[in-house]
Design a protein around this motif. Structure first.
Motif, PDB file in Angstrom:
ATOM      1  N   ILE A  58      19.543  60.220  30.359  1.00 33.79           N
ATOM      2  CA  ILE A  58      19.495  61.188  29.369  1.00 33.79           C
ATOM      3  C   ILE A  58      18.232  60.840  28.349  1.00 33.79           C
ATOM      4  O   ILE A  58      17.368  61.487  27.910  1.00 33.79           O
ATOM      5  CB  ILE A  58      20.767  61.205  28.556  1.00 33.79           C
ATOM      6  CG1 ILE A  58      21.683  61.773  29.506  1.00 33.79           C
ATOM      7  CG2 ILE A  58      20.460  61.991  27.164  1.00 33.79           C
ATOM      8  CD1 ILE A  58      23.242  61.826  28.823  1.00 33.79           C
ATOM      9  N   GLN A  59      18.107  59.611  27.833  1.00 36.77           N
ATOM     10  CA  GLN A  59      17.142  59.175  26.996  1.00 36.77           C
ATOM     11  C   GLN A  59      15.539  59.581  27.675  1.00 36.77           C
ATOM     12  O   GLN A  59      14.835  59.994  27.011  1.00 36.77           O
ATOM     13  CB  GLN A  59      17.108  57.701  26.606  1.00 36.77           C
ATOM     14  CG  GLN A  59      18.504  57.307  25.823  1.00 36.77           C
ATOM     15  CD  GLN A  59      18.892  56.023  25.833  1.00 36.77           C
ATOM     16  OE1 GLN A  59      18.977  55.193  26.894  1.00 36.77           O
ATOM     17  NE2 GLN A  59      18.748  55.286  24.478  1.00 36.77           N
ATOM     18  N   ALA A  60      15.413  59.146  28.713  1.00 43.77           N
ATOM     19  CA  ALA A  60      14.380  59.057  29.578  1.00 43.77           C
ATOM     20  C   ALA A  60      13.983  60.707  29.549  1.00 43.77           C
ATOM     21  O   ALA A  60      12.939  61.096  29.511  1.00 43.77           O
ATOM     22  CB  ALA A  60      14.236  58.777  30.924  1.00 43.77           C
ATOM     23  N   ALA A  61      14.931  61.604  29.963  1.00 43.97           N
ATOM     24  CA  ALA A  61      14.740  62.848  30.279  1.00 43.97           C
ATOM     25  C   ALA A  61      14.204  63.699  28.947  1.00 43.97           C
ATOM     26  O   ALA A  61      13.344  64.484  28.993  1.00 43.97           O
ATOM     27  CB  ALA A  61      15.862  63.651  30.672  1.00 43.97           C
ATOM     28  N   ALA A 115      19.285  69.422  33.816  1.00 48.93           N
ATOM     29  CA  ALA A 115      19.020  69.381  35.165  1.00 48.93           C
ATOM     30  C   ALA A 115      18.875  67.921  35.603  1.00 48.93           C
ATOM     31  O   ALA A 115      19.587  67.165  36.704  1.00 48.93           O
ATOM     32  CB  ALA A 115      18.003  70.224  35.890  1.00 48.93           C
ATOM     33  N   ASP A 116      18.182  67.107  35.041  1.00 51.31           N
ATOM     34  CA  ASP A 116      17.832  65.487  35.092  1.00 51.31           C
ATOM     35  C   ASP A 116      19.213  64.969  34.914  1.00 51.31           C
ATOM     36  O   ASP A 116      19.652  64.018  35.748  1.00 51.31           O
ATOM     37  CB  ASP A 116      16.875  65.093  34.339  1.00 51.31           C
ATOM     38  CG  ASP A 116      15.517  65.481  34.672  1.00 51.31           C
ATOM     39  OD1 ASP A 116      15.113  66.104  35.658  1.00 51.31           O
ATOM     40  OD2 ASP A 116      14.612  65.289  33.998  1.00 51.31           O
ATOM     41  N   ILE A 117      20.080  65.289  33.957  1.00 49.93           N
ATOM     42  CA  ILE A 117      21.263  64.620  33.753  1.00 49.93           C
ATOM     43  C   ILE A 117      22.439  65.064  34.976  1.00 49.93           C
ATOM     44  O   ILE A 117      23.005  63.930  35.425  1.00 49.93           O
ATOM     45  CB  ILE A 117      22.048  65.251  32.478  1.00 49.93           C
ATOM     46  CG1 ILE A 117      20.914  64.947  31.188  1.00 49.93           C
ATOM     47  CG2 ILE A 117      23.388  64.447  32.139  1.00 49.93           C
ATOM     48  CD1 ILE A 117      21.411  65.526  29.867  1.00 49.93           C
ATOM     49  N   PHE A 118      22.368  66.162  35.514  1.00 47.62           N
ATOM     50  CA  PHE A 118      23.175  66.679  36.535  1.00 47.62           C
ATOM     51  C   PHE A 118      22.825  65.900  37.839  1.00 47.62           C
ATOM     52  O   PHE A 118      23.906  65.472  38.484  1.00 47.62           O
ATOM     53  CB  PHE A 118      22.915  68.231  36.739  1.00 47.62           C
ATOM     54  CG  PHE A 118      23.765  68.973  35.873  1.00 47.62           C
ATOM     55  CD1 PHE A 118      24.914  68.628  35.094  1.00 47.62           C
ATOM     56  CD2 PHE A 118      23.299  70.216  35.436  1.00 47.62           C
ATOM     57  CE1 PHE A 118      25.800  69.357  34.413  1.00 47.62           C
ATOM     58  CE2 PHE A 118      23.996  71.161  34.586  1.00 47.62           C
ATOM     59  CZ  PHE A 118      25.145  70.575  34.194  1.00 47.62           C
ATOM     60  N   ASP A 119      21.468  65.712  37.855  1.00 49.34           N
ATOM     61  CA  ASP A 119      21.031  65.019  38.966  1.00 49.34           C
ATOM     62  C   ASP A 119      21.700  63.329  39.002  1.00 49.34           C
ATOM     63  O   ASP A 119      21.779  62.746  40.085  1.00 49.34           O
ATOM     64  CB  ASP A 119      19.545  64.774  39.239  1.00 49.34           C
ATOM     65  CG  ASP A 119      18.863  66.178  39.807  1.00 49.34           C
ATOM     66  OD1 ASP A 119      19.871  66.958  40.298  1.00 49.34           O
ATOM     67  OD2 ASP A 119      17.479  66.519  39.602  1.00 49.34           O
ATOM     68  N   ALA A 120      21.629  62.879  37.881  1.00 45.46           N
ATOM     69  CA  ALA A 120      22.258  61.466  37.756  1.00 45.46           C
ATOM     70  C   ALA A 120      23.703  61.483  37.515  1.00 45.46           C
ATOM     71  O   ALA A 120      24.193  60.246  37.777  1.00 45.46           O
ATOM     72  CB  ALA A 120      21.603  60.783  36.302  1.00 45.46           C
ATOM     73  N   THR A 121      24.329  62.527  37.693  1.00 45.03           N
ATOM     74  CA  THR A 121      25.742  62.493  37.536  1.00 45.03           C
ATOM     75  C   THR A 121      26.601  62.468  38.872  1.00 45.03           C
ATOM     76  O   THR A 121      26.856  63.917  39.272  1.00 45.03           O
ATOM     77  CB  THR A 121      26.484  63.604  36.440  1.00 45.03           C
ATOM     78  OG1 THR A 121      25.703  63.531  35.301  1.00 45.03           O
ATOM     79  CG2 THR A 121      27.931  63.508  36.335  1.00 45.03           C
ATOM     80  N   ASN A 162      17.555  74.265  39.985  1.00 39.97           N
ATOM     81  CA  ASN A 162      17.982  73.092  41.058  1.00 39.97           C
ATOM     82  C   ASN A 162      19.077  73.472  41.649  1.00 39.97           C
ATOM     83  O   ASN A 162      20.238  72.544  41.970  1.00 39.97           O
ATOM     84  CB  ASN A 162      18.192  71.586  40.258  1.00 39.97           C
ATOM     85  CG  ASN A 162      16.666  71.059  39.839  1.00 39.97           C
ATOM     86  OD1 ASN A 162      15.784  71.585  40.080  1.00 39.97           O
ATOM     87  ND2 ASN A 162      16.921  69.607  39.440  1.00 39.97           N
ATOM     88  N   GLY A 163      19.613  74.624  42.080  1.00 40.66           N
ATOM     89  CA  GLY A 163      20.613  75.133  42.826  1.00 40.66           C
ATOM     90  C   GLY A 163      21.780  75.543  41.854  1.00 40.66           C
ATOM     91  O   GLY A 163      22.777  76.087  42.410  1.00 40.66           O
ATOM     92  N   LEU A 164      21.721  75.293  40.683  1.00 38.01           N
ATOM     93  CA  LEU A 164      22.953  75.767  39.721  1.00 38.01           C
ATOM     94  C   LEU A 164      22.567  76.967  38.640  1.00 38.01           C
ATOM     95  O   LEU A 164      21.458  76.977  37.978  1.00 38.01           O
ATOM     96  CB  LEU A 164      23.372  74.575  38.836  1.00 38.01           C
ATOM     97  CG  LEU A 164      24.046  73.455  39.412  1.00 38.01           C
ATOM     98  CD1 LEU A 164      24.328  72.274  38.446  1.00 38.01           C
ATOM     99  CD2 LEU A 164      25.371  73.959  40.347  1.00 38.01           C
ATOM    100  N   PRO A 165      23.532  77.853  38.468  1.00 35.63           N
ATOM    101  CA  PRO A 165      23.473  78.803  37.698  1.00 35.63           C
ATOM    102  C   PRO A 165      23.228  78.464  36.268  1.00 35.63           C
ATOM    103  O   PRO A 165      24.176  78.071  35.781  1.00 35.63           O
ATOM    104  CB  PRO A 165      24.571  79.899  37.835  1.00 35.63           C
ATOM    105  CG  PRO A 165      25.700  78.916  38.426  1.00 35.63           C
ATOM    106  CD  PRO A 165      25.050  78.087  39.120  1.00 35.63           C
ATOM    107  N   ARG A 166      22.226  78.590  35.439  1.00 36.26           N
ATOM    108  CA  ARG A 166      22.455  78.029  34.107  1.00 36.26           C
ATOM    109  C   ARG A 166      22.168  79.040  33.057  1.00 36.26           C
ATOM    110  O   ARG A 166      21.355  80.306  33.250  1.00 36.26           O
ATOM    111  CB  ARG A 166      21.132  77.047  33.774  1.00 36.26           C
ATOM    112  CG  ARG A 166      21.348  75.670  34.886  1.00 36.26           C
ATOM    113  CD  ARG A 166      22.814  75.099  34.885  1.00 36.26           C
ATOM    114  NE  ARG A 166      23.165  74.561  33.651  1.00 36.26           N
ATOM    115  CZ  ARG A 166      24.407  75.212  33.085  1.00 36.26           C
ATOM    116  NH1 ARG A 166      25.072  76.015  33.698  1.00 36.26           N
ATOM    117  NH2 ARG A 166      24.594  74.773  31.859  1.00 36.26           N
TER     118      ARG A 166
END
Length: 383
Positions: free
Chosen positions: A290-293, A271-277, A373-377
């Protein structure tokens, strides 16, 4: 149990013969979208203008299938293309061997492409030299970054084809994994997935599977081992040049608290990666996130060193794999497949950045999912 209504778990080793292979749900005819092809030619001519050159020779599967809008230019999945394409100011010239020309002309060649042949024992360079004369064309590798940028924003026709392929691949995964049992072998899972991917008019580029005895491997080629209590399967399927990527998990018990916790945390990393993309971001900056997440969600700061993390998707499995040094800029309508992983966990889907936000393409509504975060995972399928 979270089981699709139409599926039944199978015992023993009868998976591959347990259900009829479905007929393709989408057409497999050559797309040949004239509008998209014109846009791609304009992008390549812009590259030639910037380089001050008059011709460019495309030689890779990725570049050829993108520019030809989905033509199949392979025989062996492991081999080189059986064609090269010269793009010059006058038009598009496909060069192939004489024993391939008739089929390509009948089934793969888009309108407006001129066909040239060399003997099956000859060299493409002979035809290229005859077409261009002294000096020769610009080599694809000389403008690799520019071509990658040209592929990034997907056009309407290829976006629609990609969405259909991704949905087909997701359905195949549900059909196969929902019929497994602890005694099913990894080979049986892979063969059943291959049958469904091919029946959908696609090519299974990657088929991975590990049961509980091999859960430590993140690129697990299938073996005769039984699935045991828990298993992962990975599919990379190609159709019209586009590659859909996804990973799914199945288990036959309730899972351990540690497993369920790790599954939630790896979804949080994703989810953090998607937020950054987002459009305007650079791949190197996303990689830093990604590294920080990983550290933020309890996997340790070095987790990223144990497996690649994914990146832009489309006409290659990753185009390119993201690293700290990749400087590509994210653009609207671009596709991605991120695949964060940790010990015994991994999450992976193909998505596209649309005006409405990130859209998950490898989605089958029958597969259990949760909103993150609003996406089906995807959740682990419990049988």
């Amino acid at each position: 149990m979270n089981v699709p209504a139409s599926a039944t778990a199978l015992a023993g080793s009868a998976l591959t013969g347990s259900a009829p292979v479905p007929t393709p749900q989408t057409g497999t005819a050559l797309p040949g979208n004239l509008h998209d092809r014109a846009a791609k030619r304009r992008r390549v001519l812009d590259i030639l203008d910037a380089a001050g050159r008059d011709s460019l020779l495309l030689t890779s599967h990725t570049a050829l299938t993108w520019y030809l809008d989905g033509s199949r230019v392979h025989i062996s999945l492991a081999g080189d293309p059986i064609a090269a394409l010269l793009v010059d100011r006058t038009g598009d010239h496909l060069i192939t061997f004489n024993n391939e020309a008739e089929r390509l002309a009948a089934e793969e060649l888009p309108p407006g492409v001129e066909l040239h042949t060399v003997p099956w024992h000859g060299q493409f360079a002979d035809a290229v030299g005859a077409l261009t004369g002294p000096g020769g064309p610009l080599a694809e590798k000389a403008v690799a970054a520019e071509l990658r940028s040209a592929r990034q924003p997907m056009l309407p026709g290829e976006s629609a084809r990609y969405a259909r392929l991704c949905a087909d691949a997701a359905r195949a995964m549900t059909d196969v994994l929902s019929r497994t049992a602890p005694e099913t072998t990894e080979f049986e899972v892979a063969s059943a997935l291959a049958a469904r991917i091919v029946a959908a008019g696609a090519e299974p580029l990657v088929l991975l599977c590990n049961g509980s005895s091999r859960g430590a491997f993140r690129h697990p080629l299938p073996t005769p081992a039984p699935l045991g209590r828990r298993a992962m399967a990975v599919v990379c399927a190609r159709r019209h040049g586009l590659v859909a990527n996804l990973t799914r998990w199945v288990r036959f018990d309730g899972g351990t608290p540690e497993e369920r916790d790790a599954e939630e945390r790896i979804a949080a990393v994703e989810a953090d990666i998607f937020d950054a993309t987002v459009p305007g971001a650079r791949l190197g900056g996303i990689f830093a996130e990604i590294q920080a997440a990983y550290a933020r969600h309890g996997f340790g700061a070095d987790q990223w060193t144990l497996h690649h993390q994914g990146g832009p998707a489309g006409y290659a499995g990753r185009d390119p794999r993201a690293t700290a040094d990749t400087d590509d800029v994210v653009v609207p309508d671009q596709a991605f497949t991120w695949n964060p992983s940790g010990p015994g966990v991994k999450i992976e889907d193909t998505v596209q950045l649309t005006p409405a936000g990130t859209r998950v393409l490898t989605l089958d509504p029958r597969w259990p999912a949760s909103d993150v975060n609003g996406l089906p995972r995807p959740l682990t399928l419990q049988l």
